[in-house]
Write a protein that holds these residues in place. Structure first.
Motif, PDB file in Angstrom:
ATOM      1  N   ARG A 160       0.849  -1.192   0.000  1.00 26.99           N
ATOM      2  CA  ARG A 160       0.000   0.000   0.000  1.00 26.99           C
ATOM      3  C   ARG A 160       0.885   1.242   0.000  1.00 26.99           C
ATOM      4  O   ARG A 160       1.815   1.366   0.796  1.00 26.99           O
ATOM      5  CB  ARG A 160      -0.896  -0.002   1.230  1.00 26.99           C
ATOM      6  N   LEU A 161       0.577   2.153  -0.917  1.00 27.82           N
ATOM      7  CA  LEU A 161       1.370   3.367  -1.054  1.00 27.82           C
ATOM      8  C   LEU A 161       0.538   4.576  -0.642  1.00 27.82           C
ATOM      9  O   LEU A 161      -0.564   4.796  -1.163  1.00 27.82           O
ATOM     10  CB  LEU A 161       1.854   3.551  -2.493  1.00 27.82           C
ATOM     11  N   ALA A 162       1.079   5.334   0.289  1.00 28.73           N
ATOM     12  CA  ALA A 162       0.435   6.583   0.682  1.00 28.73           C
ATOM     13  C   ALA A 162       0.636   7.628  -0.410  1.00 28.73           C
ATOM     14  O   ALA A 162       1.442   7.442  -1.324  1.00 28.73           O
ATOM     15  CB  ALA A 162       1.036   7.068   2.006  1.00 28.73           C
ATOM     16  N   PRO A 163      -0.073   8.731  -0.373  1.00 26.92           N
ATOM     17  CA  PRO A 163       0.117   9.775  -1.388  1.00 26.92           C
ATOM     18  C   PRO A 163       1.571  10.234  -1.444  1.00 26.92           C
ATOM     19  O   PRO A 163       2.221  10.446  -0.420  1.00 26.92           O
ATOM     20  CB  PRO A 163      -0.818  10.894  -0.912  1.00 26.92           C
ATOM     21  N   LYS A 164       2.103  10.321  -2.660  1.00 28.33           N
ATOM     22  CA  LYS A 164       3.474  10.754  -2.960  1.00 28.33           C
ATOM     23  C   LYS A 164       4.534   9.747  -2.484  1.00 28.33           C
ATOM     24  O   LYS A 164       5.729  10.056  -2.551  1.00 28.33           O
ATOM     25  CB  LYS A 164       3.771  12.136  -2.348  1.00 28.33           C
ATOM     26  N   ALA A 165       4.108   8.569  -2.058  1.00 31.99           N
ATOM     27  CA  ALA A 165       5.082   7.554  -1.638  1.00 31.99           C
ATOM     28  C   ALA A 165       5.667   6.862  -2.860  1.00 31.99           C
ATOM     29  O   ALA A 165       5.095   6.876  -3.959  1.00 31.99           O
ATOM     30  CB  ALA A 165       4.422   6.544  -0.711  1.00 31.99           C
ATOM     31  N   GLU A 166       6.825   6.225  -2.669  1.00 33.32           N
ATOM     32  CA  GLU A 166       7.551   5.597  -3.771  1.00 33.32           C
ATOM     33  C   GLU A 166       7.977   4.189  -3.362  1.00 33.32           C
ATOM     34  O   GLU A 166       8.320   3.936  -2.199  1.00 33.32           O
ATOM     35  CB  GLU A 166       8.775   6.439  -4.145  1.00 33.32           C
ATOM     36  N   HIS A 167       7.972   3.284  -4.349  1.00 36.19           N
ATOM     37  CA  HIS A 167       8.409   1.911  -4.118  1.00 36.19           C
ATOM     38  C   HIS A 167       9.350   1.505  -5.256  1.00 36.19           C
ATOM     39  O   HIS A 167       9.040   1.722  -6.439  1.00 36.19           O
ATOM     40  CB  HIS A 167       7.208   0.958  -4.072  1.00 36.19           C
ATOM     41  N   ASP A 168      10.503   0.926  -4.906  1.00 35.80           N
ATOM     42  CA  ASP A 168      11.512   0.538  -5.891  1.00 35.80           C
ATOM     43  C   ASP A 168      11.709  -0.972  -5.864  1.00 35.80           C
ATOM     44  O   ASP A 168      11.677  -1.606  -4.792  1.00 35.80           O
ATOM     45  CB  ASP A 168      12.852   1.230  -5.605  1.00 35.80           C
ATOM     46  N   GLU A 169      11.944  -1.513  -7.053  1.00 32.04           N
ATOM     47  CA  GLU A 169      12.245  -2.931  -7.207  1.00 32.04           C
ATOM     48  C   GLU A 169      13.459  -3.078  -8.117  1.00 32.04           C
ATOM     49  O   GLU A 169      13.566  -2.389  -9.145  1.00 32.04           O
ATOM     50  CB  GLU A 169      11.066  -3.694  -7.814  1.00 32.04           C
ATOM     51  N   LEU A 170      14.369  -3.960  -7.757  1.00 32.38           N
ATOM     52  CA  LEU A 170      15.519  -4.289  -8.593  1.00 32.38           C
ATOM     53  C   LEU A 170      15.323  -5.694  -9.160  1.00 32.38           C
ATOM     54  O   LEU A 170      14.783  -6.579  -8.489  1.00 32.38           O
ATOM     55  CB  LEU A 170      16.824  -4.228  -7.784  1.00 32.38           C
ATOM     56  N   PHE A 171      15.784  -5.899 -10.380  1.00 27.52           N
ATOM     57  CA  PHE A 171      15.632  -7.205 -11.012  1.00 27.52           C
ATOM     58  C   PHE A 171      16.837  -7.484 -11.900  1.00 27.52           C
ATOM     59  O   PHE A 171      17.569  -6.575 -12.311  1.00 27.52           O
ATOM     60  CB  PHE A 171      14.338  -7.273 -11.842  1.00 27.52           C
ATOM     61  N   ALA A 172      17.059  -8.746 -12.170  1.00 33.96           N
ATOM     62  CA  ALA A 172      18.143  -9.203 -13.043  1.00 33.96           C
ATOM     63  C   ALA A 172      17.557 -10.151 -14.079  1.00 33.96           C
ATOM     64  O   ALA A 172      16.772 -11.052 -13.738  1.00 33.96           O
ATOM     65  CB  ALA A 172      19.238  -9.899 -12.246  1.00 33.96           C
ATOM     66  N   ILE A 173      17.907  -9.955 -15.343  1.00 29.10           N
ATOM     67  CA  ILE A 173      17.401 -10.777 -16.434  1.00 29.10           C
ATOM     68  C   ILE A 173      18.532 -11.678 -16.913  1.00 29.10           C
ATOM     69  O   ILE A 173      19.503 -11.197 -17.509  1.00 29.10           O
ATOM     70  CB  ILE A 173      16.882  -9.905 -17.586  1.00 29.10           C
ATOM     71  N   PRO A 174      18.472 -12.980 -16.658  1.00 29.82           N
ATOM     72  CA  PRO A 174      19.502 -13.875 -17.186  1.00 29.82           C
ATOM     73  C   PRO A 174      19.307 -14.086 -18.687  1.00 29.82           C
ATOM     74  O   PRO A 174      18.180 -14.129 -19.182  1.00 29.82           O
ATOM     75  CB  PRO A 174      19.276 -15.171 -16.402  1.00 29.82           C
ATOM     76  N   THR A 175      20.394 -14.196 -19.404  1.00 26.56           N
ATOM     77  CA  THR A 175      20.334 -14.400 -20.854  1.00 26.56           C
ATOM     78  C   THR A 175      21.019 -15.716 -21.180  1.00 26.56           C
ATOM     79  O   THR A 175      22.175 -15.938 -20.825  1.00 26.56           O
ATOM     80  CB  THR A 175      21.020 -13.258 -21.603  1.00 26.56           C
ATOM     81  N   THR A 176      20.309 -16.580 -21.851  1.00 21.13           N
ATOM     82  CA  THR A 176      20.841 -17.886 -22.222  1.00 21.13           C
ATOM     83  C   THR A 176      20.919 -18.086 -23.724  1.00 21.13           C
ATOM     84  O   THR A 176      21.510 -19.065 -24.173  1.00 21.13           O
ATOM     85  CB  THR A 176      19.962 -19.001 -21.630  1.00 21.13           C
ATOM     86  N   ALA A 177      20.327 -17.194 -24.499  1.00 19.41           N
ATOM     87  CA  ALA A 177      20.330 -17.348 -25.951  1.00 19.41           C
ATOM     88  C   ALA A 177      20.367 -15.978 -26.609  1.00 19.41           C
ATOM     89  O   ALA A 177      19.888 -14.988 -26.051  1.00 19.41           O
ATOM     90  CB  ALA A 177      19.090 -18.117 -26.424  1.00 19.41           C
ATOM     91  N   ARG A 178      20.952 -15.928 -27.796  1.00 17.91           N
ATOM     92  CA  ARG A 178      21.014 -14.695 -28.577  1.00 17.91           C
ATOM     93  C   ARG A 178      19.601 -14.288 -29.001  1.00 17.91           C
ATOM     94  O   ARG A 178      18.751 -15.131 -29.268  1.00 17.91           O
ATOM     95  CB  ARG A 178      21.868 -14.944 -29.818  1.00 17.91           C
ATOM     96  N   GLY A 179      19.363 -12.992 -29.083  1.00 16.83           N
ATOM     97  CA  GLY A 179      18.069 -12.522 -29.540  1.00 16.83           C
ATOM     98  C   GLY A 179      17.807 -11.093 -29.110  1.00 16.83           C
ATOM     99  O   GLY A 179      18.663 -10.440 -28.506  1.00 16.83           O
ATOM    100  N   VAL A 180      16.615 -10.628 -29.422  1.00 17.22           N
ATOM    101  CA  VAL A 180      16.153  -9.299 -29.012  1.00 17.22           C
ATOM    102  C   VAL A 180      14.921  -9.508 -28.141  1.00 17.22           C
ATOM    103  O   VAL A 180      13.891  -9.993 -28.614  1.00 17.22           O
ATOM    104  CB  VAL A 180      15.817  -8.406 -30.225  1.00 17.22           C
ATOM    105  N   LEU A 181      15.038  -9.167 -26.874  1.00 14.37           N
ATOM    106  CA  LEU A 181      13.961  -9.376 -25.911  1.00 14.37           C
ATOM    107  C   LEU A 181      13.238  -8.057 -25.664  1.00 14.37           C
ATOM    108  O   LEU A 181      13.877  -7.025 -25.427  1.00 14.37           O
ATOM    109  CB  LEU A 181      14.512  -9.910 -24.592  1.00 14.37           C
ATOM    110  N   ALA A 182      11.926  -8.113 -25.711  1.00 11.12           N
ATOM    111  CA  ALA A 182      11.110  -6.951 -25.371  1.00 11.12           C
ATOM    112  C   ALA A 182      10.853  -6.963 -23.874  1.00 11.12           C
ATOM    113  O   ALA A 182      10.181  -7.864 -23.358  1.00 11.12           O
ATOM    114  CB  ALA A 182       9.796  -6.966 -26.144  1.00 11.12           C
ATOM    115  N   VAL A 183      11.399  -5.975 -23.167  1.00  8.21           N
ATOM    116  CA  VAL A 183      11.217  -5.858 -21.718  1.00  8.21           C
ATOM    117  C   VAL A 183      10.093  -4.854 -21.478  1.00  8.21           C
ATOM    118  O   VAL A 183      10.248  -3.664 -21.691  1.00  8.21           O
ATOM    119  CB  VAL A 183      12.512  -5.403 -21.020  1.00  8.21           C
ATOM    120  N   GLY A 184       8.960  -5.333 -21.025  1.00  6.61           N
ATOM    121  CA  GLY A 184       7.800  -4.480 -20.832  1.00  6.61           C
ATOM    122  C   GLY A 184       6.734  -4.787 -21.876  1.00  6.61           C
ATOM    123  O   GLY A 184       6.850  -5.740 -22.647  1.00  6.61           O
ATOM    124  N   PRO A 185       5.658  -4.000 -21.952  1.00  2.21           N
ATOM    125  CA  PRO A 185       5.380  -2.858 -21.073  1.00  2.21           C
ATOM    126  C   PRO A 185       4.974  -3.295 -19.665  1.00  2.21           C
ATOM    127  O   PRO A 185       4.425  -4.373 -19.474  1.00  2.21           O
ATOM    128  CB  PRO A 185       4.225  -2.149 -21.781  1.00  2.21           C
TER     129      PRO A 185
END
Length: 451
Positions: free
Chosen positions: A172-197
């Motif tokens: 739950r986020l109060a007004p003007k509050a902020e939440h951050d998440e860090l992530f790591a994407i492992p790559t096992t094969a050549r290609g173009v990955l669409a991250v998002g939306p």
């Protein structure tokens, strides 16, 4: 008979024509200024019904699409079970079935309110690196800010990555509050990955219903093929040092042509210091471009030219390694497949193009068709390197090398997973090397240069 002046008659006609609701007399015909056009036809009842049906069907189709996106697989199962239980309870009068139907109905009704509520986050997606090599991890961060004046209930955020996706729980986020998440994407094969939306989800705890809303455009993550450094291999010097001069001027070559004034971005290694001291301004050497600068890579993408995906990936890595070496040697680089040319305006651009490659259509032809295209399009080539797999027959490889123009130094690199060490042989006027791993490329090129 009294005749009114022409000016008065014209003014009277103009006033009559511009007055709404009055009549205009032209000759013997009287028209109403606010009358409907003569050609206007009222729509028939069939057309009215058809228009209403089309409107109704459009609304219904959008509603069906919303419901389909909202109800999860478990929700469909629960809804189907609820309908069946109500039918059995009402048809046979079983009290047990009535109780079960009421319980399932209550669960469905209590799950629906979880779909309501705002998800007005300001989402910021940041990838520290959008270009990685196979095997490396792409690190990124996701920042969500509640920019509204009210609190936002807990929700989930989904981050699609290629064909997979990652989920994050947002408190739950109060007004003007902020939440951050860090992530790591492992790559096992050549290609173009669409991250998002990035999608913000609202749903019930049981996972029956789910509502999503996209908050940010997708970012392309380029997973480059593995390459090997070919240090000290002057691939562009397989022709004589003087080369064959052309009419085009270059900033770096062998054949000196003239002097010109310094321009921002010029390489200071080509300053002509004697002329600079005499003139008082920096003077740069200008060269006449020679054919030895034209380095052409031909990568076959035909499925029949390879005995499996492993050989195809190795051929792509060989192309990237040779292309990067040629660009470091300031060569005029061209790279082609059966589907057309690749971008070669820099090492990263070349690897980006190789990351997006896939097999071509069978009708595009194999290594022989590719060699014919190079012969027709790359007239100033000094050296041509053809890449294919063990699926290409020896006769096809010989014909492909023979299709290239006379006087062009030809090298064919065949990727063969059964080869333990690089093999070199001659096919006509061309050198053909077979390699089974990427680390065999440098020794193979050394054999070619020393032969």
């Amino acid at each position: 008979m009294t005749t009114a002046p022409a000016a008065e008659t014209t003014a009277a006609n103009t006033a009559a024509e511009t007055t709404v609701g009055r009549t205009v007399t032209v000759g013997s015909t009287t028209l109403s200024a606010d009358a409907a056009p003569v050609t206007a036809v009222a729509p028939t009842r069939v057309e009215v019904v058809r228009e209403r049906l089309e409107t109704w069907w459009g609304v219904t189709r959008r509603a069906i699409a919303v419901i389909t996106r909202t109800v999860r697989p478990l929700g469909w199962v629960l809804l189907a079970a609820t309908v069946v239980l109500w039918w059995v309870a009402l048809a046979f009068g079983w009290q047990e079935m009535i109780i079960a139907a009421v319980v399932l109905t209550a669960i469905v009704v209590l799950s629906v309110p979880f779909l309501f509520g705002g998800t007005a986050y300001d989402v910021e997606l940041d990838l520290t690196r959008t270009h990685v090599v196979v095997g490396e991890r792409a690190i990124g961060g996701l920042s969500l800010v509640n920019s509204t004046s009210r609190s936002i209930l807990p929700s989930r955020v989904v981050l699609p990555v290629g064909s997979g996706r990652g989920e994050f729980d947002v408190p739950r986020l109060a007004p003007k509050a902020e939440h951050d998440e860090l992530f790591a994407i492992p790559t096992t094969a050549r290609g173009v990955l669409a991250v998002g939306p990035v999608s913000v989800l609202r749903g019930d705890p049981l996972g029956l219903f789910e509502r999503s809303s996209d908050r940010r455009q997708a970012v392309d993550l380029y997973v480059h093929p593995r390459t090997v450094a070919l240090e000290g291999l002057s691939l562009g010097r397989l022709r004589d040092l003087e080369g064959l001069p052309s009419t085009q001027l270059a900033s770096d070559d062998v054949s000196f042509h003239a002097l010109r004034e310094y321009q921002p971005g010029d390489d200071l290694r080509h300053v002509h210091w004697k002329s600079t001291a005499r003139v008082g301004e920096l003077m740069m050497r200008q060269y006449e471009e020679t054919r030895r600068s034209h380095f052409v890579l031909g990568l076959s993408t035909h499925p029949s030219d390879y005995d499996g995906a492993e050989e195809f990936e190795l051929a792509i890595s060989v192309t990237g390694s040779l292309g990067r070496r040629a660009l470091r040697d300031s060569r005029m680089l061209e790279a082609r497949t059966q589907r057309g040319p690749l971008r070669t305006d820099g090492g990263r651009r070349l690897l980006d193009s190789l990351s997006a490659l896939d097999y071509s259509r069978p009708r595009d032809g194999g290594i022989v068709a590719l060699a014919g295209t190079i012969a027709a399009e790359s007239h100033a080539a000094a050296i041509v390197v053809l890449m294919c797999g063990s699926g290409a027959a020896a006769a096809e490889l010989k014909l492909a090398c023979a299709r290239l123009p006379q006087g062009v130094r030809t090298l064919a690199v065949v990727t063969d997973s059964s080869v333990d060490s690089p093999l070199l042989r001659r096919v006509g006027d061309a050198d053909v090397v077979r390699i089974g791993a990427l680390d065999q490329l440098a020794p193979a090129i050394r054999k070619v240069l020393s032969s």
